[in-house]
Design an enzyme around this catalytic site. Structure first.
Site, mmCIF file in Angstrom:
data_model
loop_
_atom_site.group_PDB
_atom_site.id
_atom_site.type_symbol
_atom_site.label_atom_id
_atom_site.label_comp_id
_atom_site.label_asym_id
_atom_site.label_seq_id
_atom_site.Cartn_x
_atom_site.Cartn_y
_atom_site.Cartn_z
ATOM 1 N N ARG A 196 0.874 -1.182 0.000
ATOM 2 C CA ARG A 196 0.000 0.000 0.000
ATOM 3 C C ARG A 196 0.908 1.227 0.000
ATOM 4 O O ARG A 196 1.578 1.494 0.999
ATOM 5 C CB ARG A 196 -0.910 0.014 1.226
ATOM 6 C CG ARG A 196 -1.904 -1.123 1.276
ATOM 7 C CD ARG A 196 -2.708 -1.112 2.578
ATOM 8 N NE ARG A 196 -3.726 -2.153 2.585
ATOM 9 C CZ ARG A 196 -3.517 -3.403 2.962
ATOM 10 N NH1 ARG A 196 -2.303 -3.770 3.370
ATOM 11 N NH2 ARG A 196 -4.483 -4.292 2.940
ATOM 12 N N GLU B 297 1.345 -7.562 -4.576
ATOM 13 C CA GLU B 297 -0.069 -7.184 -4.637
ATOM 14 C C GLU B 297 -0.182 -5.702 -4.300
ATOM 15 O O GLU B 297 0.254 -5.269 -3.238
ATOM 16 C CB GLU B 297 -0.897 -7.996 -3.638
ATOM 17 C CG GLU B 297 -2.333 -7.503 -3.502
ATOM 18 C CD GLU B 297 -3.005 -7.945 -2.216
ATOM 19 O OE1 GLU B 297 -3.818 -7.161 -1.676
ATOM 20 O OE2 GLU B 297 -2.712 -9.053 -1.730
ATOM 21 N N THR C 142 -7.610 -5.919 -2.617
ATOM 22 C CA THR C 142 -8.786 -5.207 -2.090
ATOM 23 C C THR C 142 -9.737 -4.818 -3.228
ATOM 24 O O THR C 142 -10.229 -3.692 -3.293
ATOM 25 C CB THR C 142 -8.375 -3.957 -1.278
ATOM 26 O OG1 THR C 142 -7.174 -4.230 -0.546
ATOM 27 C CG2 THR C 142 -9.475 -3.582 -0.294
ATOM 28 N N LYS D 128 -8.099 -16.927 -0.118
ATOM 29 C CA LYS D 128 -7.284 -16.229 0.875
ATOM 30 C C LYS D 128 -7.936 -16.413 2.238
ATOM 31 O O LYS D 128 -9.111 -16.040 2.414
ATOM 32 C CB LYS D 128 -7.169 -14.740 0.533
ATOM 33 C CG LYS D 128 -6.309 -13.965 1.528
ATOM 34 C CD LYS D 128 -6.061 -12.542 1.070
ATOM 35 C CE LYS D 128 -7.250 -11.639 1.301
ATOM 36 N NZ LYS D 128 -6.906 -10.199 1.181
ATOM 37 N N GLY E 49 -0.044 -12.492 9.924
ATOM 38 C CA GLY E 49 0.456 -13.408 10.928
ATOM 39 C C GLY E 49 1.787 -14.054 10.603
ATOM 40 O O GLY E 49 2.303 -14.857 11.385
ATOM 41 N N GLY F 165 3.043 -8.312 4.685
ATOM 42 C CA GLY F 165 2.882 -6.869 4.599
ATOM 43 C C GLY F 165 4.088 -6.085 5.046
ATOM 44 O O GLY F 165 5.001 -5.807 4.270
ATOM 45 N N SER F 166 4.146 -5.726 6.324
ATOM 46 C CA SER F 166 5.152 -4.778 6.827
ATOM 47 C C SER F 166 6.594 -5.219 6.618
ATOM 48 O O SER F 166 7.462 -4.386 6.365
ATOM 49 C CB SER F 166 4.912 -4.491 8.308
ATOM 50 O OG SER F 166 4.963 -5.690 9.071
#
Length: 214
Positions: free
Chosen positions: A20, A43, A72, A132, A162, A182-183
């Site tokens: 993002r 993504e 999303t 997912k 997770g 993600g992060s």
């Protein structure tokens, strides 16, 4: 690129960066870090309005070096726009029949978010390429995949949330087909992202080697 080719590449890479970003400059920095560490699947989330532009610019810049999809995606209109900008796959936090139909029409893998076994089988029967486990994967952890795969070993599952460097081996051993991260792959400098990507990819390679030796 054929649907099967895209799916094979996702399965081979196994690690997918969930991105993002507000600027193309940051998107390029993340992409460069991921590629340096061996992760070539990204993504780009439509939680931000510039997602289509990011997908298009990354696709033009990197070509087949990166496999770029849209995340999303809540409706078929957004799915079609994402496909037009160059998205190779579509991911959503929910299952939507119209999005599934749109993706099947253009032979783009669709990976909807599902919580229950009923949702997962419904999505699979409608033509979803992978489900997912969302938002349940971050809550239950790797044991969720083992539980789901016991009655349906043929069900392709992507985790979402997770996953970290300490438990990546558990996730891979659970039978998960793709791990959304993600992060770890979007925070910090390009070098820090590259190091995290390298460690995640190394875990994938080691896991694959162990399976081949069995």
């Amino acid at each position: 690129m054929f649907r099967t080719t895209i799916l094979n590449r996702i399965e081979e890479t196994t690690i997918m960066a969930i991105v993002r970003v507000e600027t193309i400059e940051r998107a390029v920095e993340i992409a460069e870090g991921c590629l340096a560490g061996g992760v070539d699947c990204l993504e780009i989330s439509y939680t931000l309005p510039n997602a289509g532009a990011i997908i298009q610019q990354l696709s033009e810049r990197y070509g087949t070096k990166l496999l770029i999809g849209a995340g999303t995606v809540l409706d078929s209109e957004t799915a079609r726009l994402a496909i037009l900008t160059g998205a190779s796959f579509i991911i959503a936090p929910n299952y939507d029949a119209a999005v599934c139909k749109m993706c099947n029409r253009y032979q783009i893998p669709y990976m909807p978010g599902c919580t229950s076994m009923t949702e997962m089988i419904t999505a699979l029967e409608a033509g979803a390429a992978m489900v997912k486990a969302f938002p349940i994967s971050s809550y239950y952890g790797p044991t969720l995949i083992t539980t789901l795969k016991t009655p349906t070993p043929y069900l392709p599952i992507m985790s979402s949330g997770g996953v970290n460097l300490e438990n990546i081996d558990e996730w891979l051993s659970s039978g998960v087909d793709c791990v959304g991260v993600g992060s770890l792959l979007t925070t910090g400098t390009k070098e820090e992202i590259a190091e995290n990507a390298k460690q995640l990819k190394l875990a994938v390679v080691k896991h694959s080697s162990r399976n081949k030796s069995l």
